[in-house]
Design a protein around this motif. Sequence first.
Motif, PDB file in Angstrom:
ATOM      1  N   ALA A  18     -13.445  -4.698   5.759  1.00 17.28           N
ATOM      2  CA  ALA A  18     -12.818  -5.007   7.051  1.00 17.28           C
ATOM      3  C   ALA A  18     -11.312  -4.734   7.040  1.00 17.28           C
ATOM      4  O   ALA A  18     -10.747  -4.344   8.068  1.00 17.28           O
ATOM      5  CB  ALA A  18     -13.093  -6.464   7.421  1.00 17.28           C
ATOM      6  N   GLY A  19     -10.671  -4.918   5.874  1.00 20.91           N
ATOM      7  CA  GLY A  19      -9.226  -4.677   5.793  1.00 20.91           C
ATOM      8  C   GLY A  19      -8.893  -3.197   5.849  1.00 20.91           C
ATOM      9  O   GLY A  19      -7.998  -2.770   6.593  1.00 20.91           O
ATOM     10  N   SER A  20      -9.647  -2.379   5.089  1.00 21.83           N
ATOM     11  CA  SER A  20      -9.327  -0.945   5.107  1.00 21.83           C
ATOM     12  C   SER A  20      -9.754  -0.305   6.424  1.00 21.83           C
ATOM     13  O   SER A  20      -9.149   0.689   6.856  1.00 21.83           O
ATOM     14  CB  SER A  20      -9.913  -0.204   3.897  1.00 21.83           C
ATOM     15  N   THR A 228       0.424  -1.809   9.007  1.00 19.32           N
ATOM     16  CA  THR A 228      -0.436  -2.622   9.883  1.00 19.32           C
ATOM     17  C   THR A 228      -0.636  -4.026   9.294  1.00 19.32           C
ATOM     18  O   THR A 228      -0.513  -4.222   8.091  1.00 19.32           O
ATOM     19  CB  THR A 228      -1.817  -1.951  10.042  1.00 19.32           C
ATOM     20  N   PRO A 229      -0.977  -5.002  10.157  1.00 20.01           N
ATOM     21  CA  PRO A 229      -1.225  -6.361   9.660  1.00 20.01           C
ATOM     22  C   PRO A 229      -2.384  -6.371   8.665  1.00 20.01           C
ATOM     23  O   PRO A 229      -3.311  -5.573   8.777  1.00 20.01           O
ATOM     24  CB  PRO A 229      -1.621  -7.137  10.923  1.00 20.01           C
ATOM     25  N   LEU A 230      -2.312  -7.279   7.712  1.00 19.89           N
ATOM     26  CA  LEU A 230      -3.382  -7.392   6.713  1.00 19.89           C
ATOM     27  C   LEU A 230      -4.459  -8.343   7.216  1.00 19.89           C
ATOM     28  O   LEU A 230      -4.161  -9.296   7.939  1.00 19.89           O
ATOM     29  CB  LEU A 230      -2.817  -7.934   5.404  1.00 19.89           C
ATOM     30  N   VAL A 231      -5.687  -8.087   6.807  1.00 18.87           N
ATOM     31  CA  VAL A 231      -6.780  -9.006   7.129  1.00 18.87           C
ATOM     32  C   VAL A 231      -6.927  -9.964   5.949  1.00 18.87           C
ATOM     33  O   VAL A 231      -7.041  -9.526   4.805  1.00 18.87           O
ATOM     34  CB  VAL A 231      -8.092  -8.224   7.341  1.00 18.87           C
ATOM     35  N   LEU A 232      -6.900 -11.264   6.244  1.00 22.83           N
ATOM     36  CA  LEU A 232      -7.016 -12.248   5.171  1.00 22.83           C
ATOM     37  C   LEU A 232      -8.435 -12.790   5.094  1.00 22.83           C
ATOM     38  O   LEU A 232      -9.113 -12.933   6.108  1.00 22.83           O
ATOM     39  CB  LEU A 232      -6.027 -13.400   5.405  1.00 22.83           C
ATOM     40  N   GLY A 233      -8.877 -13.057   3.885  1.00 25.08           N
ATOM     41  CA  GLY A 233     -10.200 -13.647   3.682  1.00 25.08           C
ATOM     42  C   GLY A 233     -10.125 -15.155   3.893  1.00 25.08           C
ATOM     43  O   GLY A 233      -9.051 -15.696   4.157  1.00 25.08           O
ATOM     44  N   PRO A 234     -11.276 -15.828   3.761  1.00 27.17           N
ATOM     45  CA  PRO A 234     -11.326 -17.279   4.003  1.00 27.17           C
ATOM     46  C   PRO A 234     -10.390 -18.055   3.059  1.00 27.17           C
ATOM     47  O   PRO A 234      -9.906 -19.128   3.414  1.00 27.17           O
ATOM     48  CB  PRO A 234     -12.791 -17.655   3.729  1.00 27.17           C
ATOM     49  N   ASN A 235     -10.091 -17.483   1.893  1.00 24.14           N
ATOM     50  CA  ASN A 235      -9.192 -18.168   0.944  1.00 24.14           C
ATOM     51  C   ASN A 235      -7.717 -17.881   1.233  1.00 24.14           C
ATOM     52  O   ASN A 235      -6.845 -18.270   0.468  1.00 24.14           O
ATOM     53  CB  ASN A 235      -9.532 -17.762  -0.492  1.00 24.14           C
ATOM     54  N   ASN A 243     -11.096  -8.298  -4.763  1.00 28.72           N
ATOM     55  CA  ASN A 243     -11.627  -9.658  -4.617  1.00 28.72           C
ATOM     56  C   ASN A 243     -12.963  -9.684  -3.862  1.00 28.72           C
ATOM     57  O   ASN A 243     -13.333 -10.680  -3.238  1.00 28.72           O
ATOM     58  CB  ASN A 243     -10.575 -10.651  -4.074  1.00 28.72           C
ATOM     59  N   GLY A 244     -13.657  -8.544  -3.953  1.00 33.19           N
ATOM     60  CA  GLY A 244     -15.049  -8.525  -3.531  1.00 33.19           C
ATOM     61  C   GLY A 244     -15.291  -8.519  -2.025  1.00 33.19           C
ATOM     62  O   GLY A 244     -16.329  -8.999  -1.564  1.00 33.19           O
ATOM     63  N   ALA A 245     -14.342  -7.968  -1.246  1.00 35.42           N
ATOM     64  CA  ALA A 245     -14.547  -7.904   0.209  1.00 35.42           C
ATOM     65  C   ALA A 245     -15.830  -7.125   0.512  1.00 35.42           C
ATOM     66  O   ALA A 245     -16.108  -6.110  -0.120  1.00 35.42           O
ATOM     67  CB  ALA A 245     -13.353  -7.228   0.861  1.00 35.42           C
ATOM     68  N   ALA A 246     -16.592  -7.613   1.487  1.00 38.40           N
ATOM     69  CA  ALA A 246     -17.880  -6.986   1.791  1.00 38.40           C
ATOM     70  C   ALA A 246     -17.676  -5.627   2.437  1.00 38.40           C
ATOM     71  O   ALA A 246     -16.762  -5.455   3.246  1.00 38.40           O
ATOM     72  CB  ALA A 246     -18.663  -7.891   2.730  1.00 38.40           C
TER      73      ALA A 246
END
Length: 293
Positions: A18-20, A228-235, A243-246
Amino acid sequence: MVRYVGRFAPSPTGPLHAGSLVAALASWLDARAHGGRWLVRIEDVDTPRCLAGAAETILGQLAGFGLVPDATPVWQSHRGALYQQALETLITNGRAYACACSRKDIEAALAAQGAIRMRYGELVYPGTCRQGLAGRQPRAWRLLTDAQPLLWNDDRLGAQQQDVQADVGDFVLRRADGLWAYQLAVVVDDGDQRITHVVRGADLADNTARQILLQRAMGLPTPQYLHTPLVLGPNGEKLSKQNGAAPVSASNPLPLLNDAAMALGLPVQRGSLADARSAWILAWRDFYNRPGD
Ligand code: GLU
């Protein structure tokens, strides 16, 4: 007027997440909003970190989201001759020098100066080998930086400043393991591909001053930058392959593109994919309107 050329430059260390996707969509939108060309470059110079098949997976995912490059993608692993030529020119011009220091040597030199200085886990290079190798074996090649703050402008983040020599030190162009450093490969390729606009994730913003120094040392023009803004995970951490992003699945592209668009501050679209893309190109023009472009 210089014709707009943009690029998305993924490292094939895993599939698109989702971030890339945010960076890919942003660079594609910026190119389309400027009526420019959009290229994809596979950044596979750091071979130990690359995953077999990941580049093909990324290209397939991009196509599934309708993000299709305007030329055949280039692969950095095929471009070693260009990087070698660039390094040789820098050496000839006195802008790059051989370095014999191991990590231990750098730590010892910094300790002797009073502090182990680091930036994002990297030791600041104190310039030990600037005066020569003193009979030691060369390991890596570094850029000779100069001691003054480098100012640059980011189209989203605004005015930026970094004193590369003090904050990073003379940085590596060719690594001790013989691999090309990201900084050298990206600057040679952006120059060779005549990239006019770099749109990428904010985690890469810190590299920009180094890349501009290198462009200047090689006599290359500096593109415009937008991070661009970064997408942060739940942590609360940045999503990354490490860190294992889906992986993002393009089987139903609109919801995931809507998430990416929202991360960019663009409105949610509910119509067809084609309508959504046209609406985002218009919205991008308003939202990231850059006078003088
Ligand atoms: N290959 C880099 C990455 O995936 C991006 C380089 C760039 O856009 O300059 O993090």
